[in-house]
Enzyme design. Structure first.
Site, short mmCIF file in Angstrom:
data_model
loop_
_atom_site.label_atom_id
_atom_site.label_comp_id
_atom_site.label_asym_id
_atom_site.label_seq_id
_atom_site.Cartn_x
_atom_site.Cartn_y
_atom_site.Cartn_z
N GLU A 46 38.90 53.93 -32.14
CA GLU A 46 39.64 52.97 -32.96
C GLU A 46 40.71 52.31 -32.09
O GLU A 46 41.35 52.95 -31.27
CB GLU A 46 40.30 53.69 -34.13
CG GLU A 46 41.09 52.77 -35.05
CD GLU A 46 41.79 53.49 -36.19
OE1 GLU A 46 42.14 52.82 -37.17
OE2 GLU A 46 41.98 54.73 -36.11
N LYS A 116 37.69 48.52 -42.27
CA LYS A 116 38.27 49.77 -42.76
C LYS A 116 38.60 49.64 -44.25
O LYS A 116 39.37 48.76 -44.66
CB LYS A 116 39.52 50.10 -41.95
CG LYS A 116 40.09 51.49 -42.17
CD LYS A 116 41.22 51.72 -41.17
CE LYS A 116 41.73 53.15 -41.17
NZ LYS A 116 42.79 53.31 -40.14
N CYS A 161 38.60 56.09 -39.08
CA CYS A 161 39.74 57.01 -39.18
C CYS A 161 40.01 57.49 -40.61
O CYS A 161 39.36 58.39 -41.09
CB CYS A 161 40.99 56.38 -38.55
SG CYS A 161 42.26 57.60 -38.12
#
Length: 284
Positions: A46, A116, A161
Site C-alpha cells: 500500500e 479502498k 489494509c
C-alpha cells in the site's frame, strides 16, 4: 504444478520521491523475475510510490490508468509477462481522491482497480500503545465495489489494509469463488502486534482461502510508521511465510489444491445455517 502459483511480496522502503520509489519497485521485480523464472505474480505494498499520510495524499495523487506510476506498472507487467498487483497509490478523479490498487495482466493490460472501501480512522489512546490519530476519510473518498480478478485459473479478491478488518467483504469474495485474498497494507505499528497476524488468520479460517498481505518496510523516522511483516497465510490459517520489519523480498509458491483439501475436510460452507441467520436478522 498446474494448480500452483509463484508470487513475490516486495516489502519496500518508501521515500519522498515518487520516481525513485517506482524505479526501485520496477528494478526489484525485474531482479526477482531474473532469479526466479517461474515467478508469475508480484505484489507491492500500500502507498508504495509515495509517503502515506493525510498531508501527502493530495500532493502525490495521480490519474488511473494514465498516470506515470500506472504506465510504469503496465510496462513492467508486459515486459516480464507476469501479473502485478500494484500495491496502492492515491488516485485523482475530478475533485475526488481514492486509495486505489491496480492489477495488471501479463500483456500489460489493466484487469482490476480496487478503491479502498473501508477508510482507516483511528484514535488510539496512549495506554493502548498509541497516542495516535489518523483519518483517511478527511481527505479520501471510499470505494463502493468489491474487486475480483482472475490470476491464472484462480479468482483473487482484492482489498487494501483496513478492508481486511471486515469479515463481510472477505465472505463476499469467498461466495464469488475466490481462493486467495490479497491486501496491500500499510498497517500501523501501534496495532500491528495485536491484530496484524490475527486478522489474516481469521480471514483465512473463516473463508478457507489463502490470505496475502504486503507492507512497506518499517521506517521509524517517518510520520506514519508501518508494521512490516508481509505475510502469506494458508487456508489452514497457518502462517506459511513472514517477512521481518525492514526491506525484504519474499518469493513463495502457493498450492491451491490446499484450498479444496481444507474445504473438503472441514465443510463449513455446507454446514452454514442461512435459514437461522435470515430469521435472526428479520427479528432485529
Amino acid at each position: 504444478m498446474a494448480n500452483r502459483l509463484t508470487l513475490a511480496l516486495l516489502q519496500l522502503p518508501v521515500g519522498p520521491e515518487v520516481a525513485e520509489n517506482v524505479r526501485r519497485a520496477v528494478d526489484v521485480v525485474r531482479q526477482l523475475k531474473a532469479a526466479n523464472p517461474q515467478l508469475e505474480l508480484a505484489v507491492l505494498p500500500e502507498s508504495f510510490n509515495a509517503p502515506y499520510g493525510q498531508e501527502h495524499f493530495p500532493k502525490f495523487a495521480e490519474p488511473v490508468p494514465d498516470g506515470p506510476t500506472c504506465r510504469a506498472l503496465s510496462q513492467l507487467a508486459g515486459e516480464l509477462a507476469i501479473y502485478v498487483i500494484g500495491g496502492s497509490i492515491v488516485e485523482r478523479e475530478g475533485d475526488k481522491l481514492y486509495n486505489t490498487c491496480t492489477v495488471w495482466a501479463p500483456n500489460g493490460g489493466l484487469v482490476g482497480r480496487h478503491r479502498k472501501i473501508h477508510l482507516f480512522t483511528m484514535d488510539i489512546e496512549p495506554e493502548n500503545g498509541g497516542g495516535v490519530q489518523f483519518d483517511e476519510a478527511a481527505v479520501l473518498t471510499p470505494g463502493s465495489e468489491p474487486t475480483v480478478v482472475r490470476i491464472g485459473k484462480q479468482k483473487v479478491g482484492i482489498g487494501i489494509c483496513h478492508d481486511k478488518r471486515f469479515e463481510e467483504l472477505a465472505r463476499i469474495y469467498r461466495n464469488m469463488g475466490c481462493s486467495m485474498l490479497v491486501y496491500p497494507s500499510a498497517f500501523c505499528i501501534c496495532q500491528g502486534p495485536m491484530h496484524w497476524e490475527l486478522l489474516q488468520r481469521a480471514r483465512a479460517t473463516d473463508n478457507q482461502v489463502f490470505v496475502v498481505t504486503c507492507s512497506p518496510a518499517r521506517n521509524n523516522m517517518s510520520g506514519y510508521v508501518a508494521y512490516g511483516h508481509s505475510m502469506v497465510v494458508n487456508p489452514w490459517a497457518q502462517v506459511q511465510r513472514e517477512a521481518g520489519e525492514g526491506c525484504e523480498f519474499i518469493v513463495e509458491e502457493i498450492d491451491f489444491d490446499m484450498v479444496e483439501q481444507v474445504r473438503r475436510q472441514i465443510p463449513i460452507f455446507e454446514q452454514r445455517r442461512t435459514d437461522v441467520y435470515a430469521s435472526a436478522r428479520s427479528e432485529l
